[in-house]
Design a protein around this motif. Structure first.
Motif: not given
Lengths: 294, 326
Positions: A143-170
């Motif tokens: 995100l640091v360069n404020r892209p027009r398009v962000i491709l998120a490839d399974e960004p939460t698969t490797a995380l605990d369920v509680t963290i998953q929700a936080q990351i998605l909300a983020l």
């Protein structure tokens, strides 16, 4: 395969492992591994065809106007560089900032992704961070360069369920702040329901259904989509989960007709010989199925 | 880091003691009587017996080992049997030349090996790769003395570009002179150094290039390399900052271990190029059966090797933040 995503919109791509979701994203970035290439087609970013650009011009776009959040935060970060340096590198590359301002931007990006104590964490090496913090660092890098398009490839698969929700909300919050388009790749329908505006269901490298998220969940058309939804646990206990018999065929040995036909309860003789075209039986709701199409 | 370094240095003491025992034991097993050697074939038996007594050779072995230890602690490695000088003095006078040669060879081997390995990995399967690996195969299989003779024949005898044998001024003096505006000395020292260093480096360069190639191929497939490319970084930066830095980690420890082979190779190289170092001294000492000198040299080699590997370990920790020195 064709997909379009508008600024501020979240498009989800759903499908089983091995159906080509990640390859689709990598193709959009022109980062396909050696041996794989885009046979034909175009990728347009604000009207500019990425596939037709020379490599150096694509390098200028990557990380600045189109960025990717990778699946495995454990392996996606360089183990011998601090996360701050890895983020600052992207800043320096695209905005021509020197060491100190680039570092300040990196710390700011970590603050943006709600990393606790960002100034100190920037000096940490990846192995010194937890999985959730690493994924935040990966997101900050994208995100640091404020892209027009962000491709998120399974960004939460490797995380605990509680963290998953936080990351998605983020991701959702940041998208609203930056106005970026998000392409979210996942196999988790729960994630889709929570975050996406529109959904593409993929099977064996092809799009089989596309709809707004409400339309898809209220009335899925493709038998594969219906199978996926039946396989989601609903917490009512007792009943055995429905599954889809069989497995995704290898992309090198696709059947001649509909790729899903061998596993499909509705498959007729036509399905086994002719590939169904994508039709639009309801406005904005497209499906590739002989039985369910228009 | 400091505590770790000190602990590692302290560990050298028992290691050194072990080395002493081993070299001492080896020489006990070697046939031949030093006293008889010193006096020559014609010497009467009584004279030999008298010398044995005065050298303490008739004492039981544990007594002699104990005496040797006591002397070593005071920096005394004994007297050479044939050069009327203390062993420590002789070795000290030669150590610089060998260290100079070995370090030059190690630097050369790293430079050649790493660049060849990286290029081969980047162009895997191309003719560059094939050529580099052919070179590596040659470098591994060609004996040092053979390569040394070929180099000498080509560059010194036929082309006459470089001197065939000998050594210029010590590198430390030459560098100092160059810093003060007199570079001729450095040029001369380097001209003597090039051929032996190259001959000695080749084998290590070959091993390193194969290792770097394999390591690079592995690292280039890592996710973080893809991440680096996804940031839009230019290819050279991806390769050097992200891939190579990680690929060199396993190579580093091997370079340390290769240093042992390098010291062994130095014995041959020095003899061929008449390089006045420890290697040349070793051969002379062995052919004369100068037992205290052999003992001292072997011990010196062992200590140098241990020190180099200590440095490599510390370097490793400095390069890889995941290594915790506890």
């Amino acid at each position: 395969m064709d997909l379009a995503v508008a600024a501020g919109e979240t498009l989800a791509i759903v499908g089983e492992s091995g159906c080509g979701k990640t390859m689709t994203a990598l193709a959009l970035m022109r980062l396909l591994p050696e041996g794989a290439e885009v046979a034909a087609g175009t990728v347009r970013l604000d009207g500019q065809d990425i596939l037709a650009l020379p490599e150096r011009a694509v390098e200028d776009l990557r990380g600045s106007r189109i960025a990717m959040v990778f699946q495995e935060p454990m392996t996606a970060l360089n183990p011998v560089m601090t996360v701050g340096a890895q983020i600052a590198e992207a800043v320096a590359r695209h905005r021509g900032l020197g060491g100190r301002p680039a570092w300040a931007e990196a710390v700011e990006a970590l603050r943006l992704v709600r990393m606790p104590d960002p100034a100190a964490r920037a000096r940490a090496y990846p192995h010194e961070l937890s999985g959730g913090m690493r994924q935040r660092a990966v997101i900050a890098m994208a995100l640091v360069n404020r892209p027009r398009v962000i491709l998120a490839d399974e960004p939460t698969t490797a995380l605990d369920v509680t963290i998953q929700a936080q990351i998605l909300a983020l991701i959702g919050t940041l998208q609203a702040e930056l106005g970026s388009a998000v392409v979210l790749i996942t196999h988790d329908l729960g994630v889709v329901a929570e975050t996406a505006d529109r959904v593409i269901v993929m099977y064996a490298g092809r799009k089989v259904e596309e709809a707004a998220v409400t339309g898809l969940f209220d009335a899925p058309l493709h038998p594969y989509t219906q199978g996926l939804m039946a396989a989601v646990p609903r917490g009512r206990g007792g009943a055995r989960l429905a599954d889809i018999p069989g497995t995704v065929p290898p992309l090198s040995a696709l059947p001649p007709g509909c790729a899903f036909a061998p596993r499909c309860p509705l498959a007729g003789p036509r399905c086994r010989t002719l590939r169904p075209p994508l039709t639009e039986p309801r406005p904005g709701h497209r499906v590739a199925c002989w039985e369910r199409g228009a | 880091m400091l505590a770790y370094t000190i602990r590692r240095l302290l560990l050298l003491v028992p290691m050194g003691a072990g080395m002493v025992v081993v070299t001492f034991g080896l020489l006990l097993l070697i046939p031949g009587d030093p006293a008889a050697l010193m006096l020559g074939q014609e010497a009467p038996a009584e004279a030999i017996a008298a010398l044995r007594r005065s050298l303490g050779l008739d004492d039981p072995w544990h007594l002699r080992l104990g005496r040797y230890f006591l002397a070593l602690v005071q920096g005394d490695m004994g007297m050479s049997l044939f050069q009327s000088q203390p062993v420590a003095t002789i070795i000290w006078g030669r150590l610089g030349a060998t260290v100079e040669l070995a370090v030059a060879a190690l630097l050369l081997a790293s430079a050649i090996g790493i660049s060849l390995g990286v290029v081969a990995a980047m162009r895997q399967g191309s003719w560059v790769d094939t050529l580099a690996m052919l070179f590596a195969q040659l470098g591994v299989s060609m004996p040092v003395y053979w390569l040394a003779l070929l180099l000498m024949l080509g560059f010194a005898v036929h082309l006459g570009w470089l001197p065939a044998v000998g050594r210029g001024a010590p590198m430390s003096e030459a560098l100092w002179a160059a810093l003060r505006g007199r570079p001729e000395m450095l040029v001369q020292s380097l001209s003597y150094l090039v051929l032996p260093a190259f001959a000695l480096a080749m084998n290590a360069a070959a091993v390193i290039s194969r290792l770097v190639r394999a390591s690079m191929l592995e690292v280039l497939r890592e996710d973080f390399v893809r991440t680096a490319r996804a940031k839009g970084l230019r290819r050279p930066r991806v390769v050097v900052r992200h891939a190579l830095r990680n690929a060199l980690l396993p190579v580093l420890s091997v370079i340390g271990l290769r240093f042992g082979a390098l010291l062994g190779g130095a014995v041959l190289t020095e003899s061929i190029f008449a390089w006045p170092g420890l290697g040349q001294l070793t051969i002379a000492a062995i052919s004369q059966r100068d037992l205290p000198l052999i003992q001292g040299i072997v011990l010196t080699f062992a200590i140098v090797f241990a020190l180099v590997n200590l440095v490599v370990d510390l370097l490793y920790a400095a390069v890889d933040p995941r290594v915790r020195l506890e």
